[in-house]
Design a protein around this motif. Sequence first.
Motif, short mmCIF file in Angstrom:
data_model
loop_
_atom_site.label_atom_id
_atom_site.label_comp_id
_atom_site.label_asym_id
_atom_site.label_seq_id
_atom_site.Cartn_x
_atom_site.Cartn_y
_atom_site.Cartn_z
N VAL A 104 0.81 -1.22 0.00
CA VAL A 104 0.00 0.00 0.00
C VAL A 104 0.84 1.27 0.00
CG1 VAL A 104 -1.99 -1.11 1.07
CG2 VAL A 104 -0.18 -0.18 2.51
N ALA A 105 2.03 1.18 -0.58
CA ALA A 105 2.87 2.38 -0.67
C ALA A 105 2.16 3.44 -1.50
CB ALA A 105 4.20 2.02 -1.31
N PHE A 106 2.21 4.68 -1.07
CA PHE A 106 1.54 5.73 -1.87
C PHE A 106 2.22 5.91 -3.22
CE2 PHE A 106 4.26 9.47 -1.87
CZ PHE A 106 5.08 9.28 -0.77
N ALA A 107 3.50 5.57 -3.29
CA ALA A 107 4.19 5.66 -4.58
C ALA A 107 5.28 4.62 -4.67
CB ALA A 107 4.78 7.06 -4.78
N THR A 108 5.26 3.84 -5.74
CA THR A 108 6.36 2.93 -6.02
C THR A 108 6.96 3.37 -7.35
OG1 THR A 108 5.12 1.17 -4.92
CG2 THR A 108 6.99 0.50 -6.29
N LEU A 109 8.29 3.57 -7.33
CA LEU A 109 8.94 4.15 -8.50
C LEU A 109 9.84 3.14 -9.18
CD1 LEU A 109 8.09 6.61 -6.72
CD2 LEU A 109 10.14 7.77 -7.55
N PHE A 110 9.78 3.09 -10.47
CA PHE A 110 10.69 2.27 -11.25
C PHE A 110 11.44 3.21 -12.19
CE2 PHE A 110 6.96 -0.21 -10.13
CZ PHE A 110 7.49 -1.36 -9.59
N GLY A 111 12.52 3.75 -11.71
CA GLY A 111 13.28 4.68 -12.53
C GLY A 111 13.94 5.73 -11.67
N PRO A 112 14.80 6.56 -12.28
CA PRO A 112 15.61 7.52 -11.54
C PRO A 112 14.84 8.81 -11.24
CG PRO A 112 16.20 7.59 -13.84
CD PRO A 112 15.12 6.55 -13.71
N ALA A 113 13.81 8.71 -10.42
CA ALA A 113 13.02 9.89 -10.06
C ALA A 113 13.18 10.20 -8.59
CB ALA A 113 11.55 9.66 -10.39
N THR A 114 13.02 11.45 -8.25
CA THR A 114 13.13 11.90 -6.87
C THR A 114 11.91 12.75 -6.52
OG1 THR A 114 15.50 12.11 -7.27
CG2 THR A 114 14.68 13.05 -5.23
N MET A 115 11.34 12.48 -5.37
CA MET A 115 10.23 13.31 -4.93
C MET A 115 10.79 14.63 -4.42
SD MET A 115 7.11 12.31 -2.37
CE MET A 115 8.10 12.30 -0.85
#
Lengths: 272, 272, 272, 272
Positions: free
Chosen positions: D251-262
């Motif tokens: 239930v993560a609010f965001a799962t990232l696949f790639g070189p991104a930064t919040m």
Amino acid sequence: MPDTAPNSAVIERTSEVDCALDYRLDGPTDFLFQIHALDGMDQEVLRESLDIVPALPHRVYADPTLNHRFLRLHAEPGELTLRYRALVRRRIEPIEPDPAFVPIADLPDQVMHNLMPTRYCESDLLGRAAYKLFSHLAPGMAQVQAIVDWIHDNMDYQIGSSQNTTTARDAYLQRAGVCRDFAHLGVTFCRALNIPARLVVGYAPFDEPPPDFHAVFEAYLGQRWILFDATGMSPLDRLVRIASGRDAKDVAFATLFGPATMTSMAPLISPA
Amino acid sequence: MPDTAPNSAVIERTSEVDCALDYRLDGPTDFLFQIHALDGMDQEVLRESLDIVPALPHRVYADPTLNHRFLRLHAEPGELTLRYRALVRRRIEPIEPDPAFVPIADLPDQVMHNLMPTRYCESDLLGRAAYKLFSHLAPGMAQVQAIVDWIHDNMDYQIGSSQNTTTARDAYLQRAGVCRDFAHLGVTFCRALNIPARLVVGYAPFDEPPPDFHAVFEAYLGQRWILFDATGMSPLDRLVRIASGRDAKDVAFATLFGPATMTSMAPLISPA
Amino acid sequence: MPDTAPNSAVIERTSEVDCALDYRLDGPTDFLFQIHALDGMDQEVLRESLDIVPALPHRVYADPTLNHRFLRLHAEPGELTLRYRALVRRRIEPIEPDPAFVPIADLPDQVMHNLMPTRYCESDLLGRAAYKLFSHLAPGMAQVQAIVDWIHDNMDYQIGSSQNTTTARDAYLQRAGVCRDFAHLGVTFCRALNIPARLVVGYAPFDEPPPDFHAVFEAYLGQRWILFDATGMSPLDRLVRIASGRDAKDVAFATLFGPATMTSMAPLISPA
Amino acid sequence: MPDTAPNSAVIERTSEVDCALDYRLDGPTDFLFQIHALDGMDQEVLRESLDIVPALPHRVYADPTLNHRFLRLHAEPGELTLRYRALVRRRIEPIEPDPAFVPIADLPDQVMHNLMPTRYCESDLLGRAAYKLFSHLAPGMAQVQAIVDWIHDNMDYQIGSSQNTTTARDAYLQRAGVCRDFAHLGVTFCRALNIPARLVVGYAPFDEPPPDFHAVFEAYLGQRWILFDATGMSPLDRLVRIASGRDAKDVAFATLFGPATMTSMAPLISPA
């Protein structure tokens, strides 16, 4: 040598499963079994029977998504014996020679969760190791094949080297394990490389005793699940699938809630 | 490329150390420092001074076996500044071309404990990994050199990737660390291969900021300790040794007992 | 109930130690034993003998600081039997009723390292747990006694629950262990509370079989080492000390380098 | 004081959610978001909007079983901004005063998996600790309430004390964490006591900044899921649920696949 799924024409394999499990209960115990052969995917259950001694109320139900079956029962102190027999036919389609890596954006929604770390498959912790070992290869089949080879070449198959709590991280560190650990490590490396992967358990013939359930893994390539076995202990086309799941916690053949002890286990399989 | 100790004629290196440490204390704090240059082995302290502000009672004493020096003091809340300056000459003997592996039976008694796992160097847990990676090589120098190369090639040097509690096992799993982690992993692999090894900390010049204490390791080969650095960040012949120990817990430049915070650190070194 | 060191007049205890160890060697093996009774502290070895079969060259040497003895030998494949016998008298001084907590600043230099975490005693990782459990008590004896009680009340003594690699953290998590784990946890909590602590191993009589070496711990209070046993399995005044060390890695009764297996062990002790 | 679900008449709460997330992408990145308010259970989404800048193809789909919604999108390098706004009404039924412990045999099939350990909730490893701490209490509500109290009293809420890889075991050891860790530990202890439990994430108002998503947990008692919050940071009746799952990986609010930064996050909520 590690085995991968067959790669040619349609193969048919019919197997006889004869699985006996005995327990001694020192108190009331609830059981959750997964011993029924899957009736689905490339597999058809032609005939099956389940005997429970003593006769007890029980429930068999299927997972709504993946269709594998659970057996639930509650038993009082004493002896408990289960015997599950089945005649199962697999019809194995050939795998295209080089199934493509599926970019994240093209993965089906219901497969996405097979990218996440789980209790036994800490793909987050082994991410950099996976990258160091396999990122120089083309994404997809070449990587999974390299994972299978790496596990086969770098891990010792050693009964007793792992426990119920051993995870992929532990197995990777200690460089030893059993089929379950090999499969968990395969799943873990795949997920770390953004290849969905899951654990598969079933009945498999082994050359060497003792008979046991077998654990292998599936990677999602070319928009389908493909079986891999890093142990090379049993031909994949002879496997009779029970279930697939996130890791061994999802697909344990028996989960016990109570003071029961397994006294014998014989999950036999033979060509029919 | 990873660096190893020099390999030819006697080299002399004289260095100027100028180390400043600042702390803010929110409560009374006891300090145990190891910032004095070692006066022994191939190293001679020609001149040194220690300034503590405010002036405080303190004690400098030497380890009875290895001779490295500790500084103990107790300070009250407020600011604390230390400045240690030294002129140090090393006289580096050449290493014989291929120092022999020392069989266990021939190890000096006092070196035996350098075969044991420690808090940061779990050589018991990484035993099989070490064996899989390095046992095909001739025991001794070839293995240690392969360890240095493996660490250099397979670990990412990444500031912030490790913490105060990171061990060799953790670093090996995450494939990243700083000089301390690289050295711990070197120590760990050596011990797992029955080569005594220990951590060495000192002052070292870096091309890239920020200045920091440096950690490398020593392996016991050819009946002597030989320095190795898997980071390749600083020439080993410019290192000014502070101490050697079982692992970083033995040779921390500062161990604090109390609510103090380091506000700045500048362990500088330059050729004299 | 957990036992602590006796608390009254001088007690004399004389014990007969008779320790037999048998090994089978499948290849050449180096051994490092610690089975000699300590001749020092409150203990005097009145008489002792060591028989090794087959007769082999060996060396017995003492730790330069703590005086405990090591036995080193190299053996070829086959059987190896050791028998160590000793008559040992302890003269146990009373402990003052409430030995004071020693502030860091007043600790002897050579005791400082007994505050640091080690392989089996991760006092850094359990720091906050120790603080939550014991910081409301007066520093020193009250805390150590509470530690002993907590371990006794909250840990299951269970043979087989721990392995050679089990640390204080592991034991604390699984809430089970053997005497070694109980002692490691005691050491760990003490260190986390800034009380120097170390592991002690020796010969001890047990009411229940099987005979085994015993592990307890010492805390540094009132400027001396005081023995504690969280297992309550054996009276502390009957213990014949072999050695004290940072943790079990320092004071293992046998460290093996080679393919040897212990086939029997009988570290017996009886009143003389 | 820790908060539990309200216990009286039906309560209605309407909240305004306004969630803004900003990312910087250094390469193509796939995102899997869970930021939509759940439209189901005791909660109704009266109105909602989603703005994505730049405008990008995306897909919102619901979990087939639990109905929470996922947002998938693929974005090219540059800036990415999401803004999700919703008006949500909860209609909270009173909880019966003492919901009964549900024996394993009476648990619904689809709840069984909430008894199993997961990546962040190692209920197998903390089984004996849970037993030692809570087994003296009546099974069910009394135990869950004691778990909530224990966590509240024995854990430090400390931003920065845990990382993305911190599990319930880690949090239990270090006695510190954030809301996610508190909830994981609650889930873990419940499962260890055979009470199904799961993680719940949502929008919640906090008295103290910074605004963040909130994590609490649910235990299955009296044949229904009941909310608990061991942090006591926000009233449970003001929570707007996003999703429930096995643990934070589900239930993560965001799962990232790639070189991104919040680059910034503002998941705001206010009474409507």
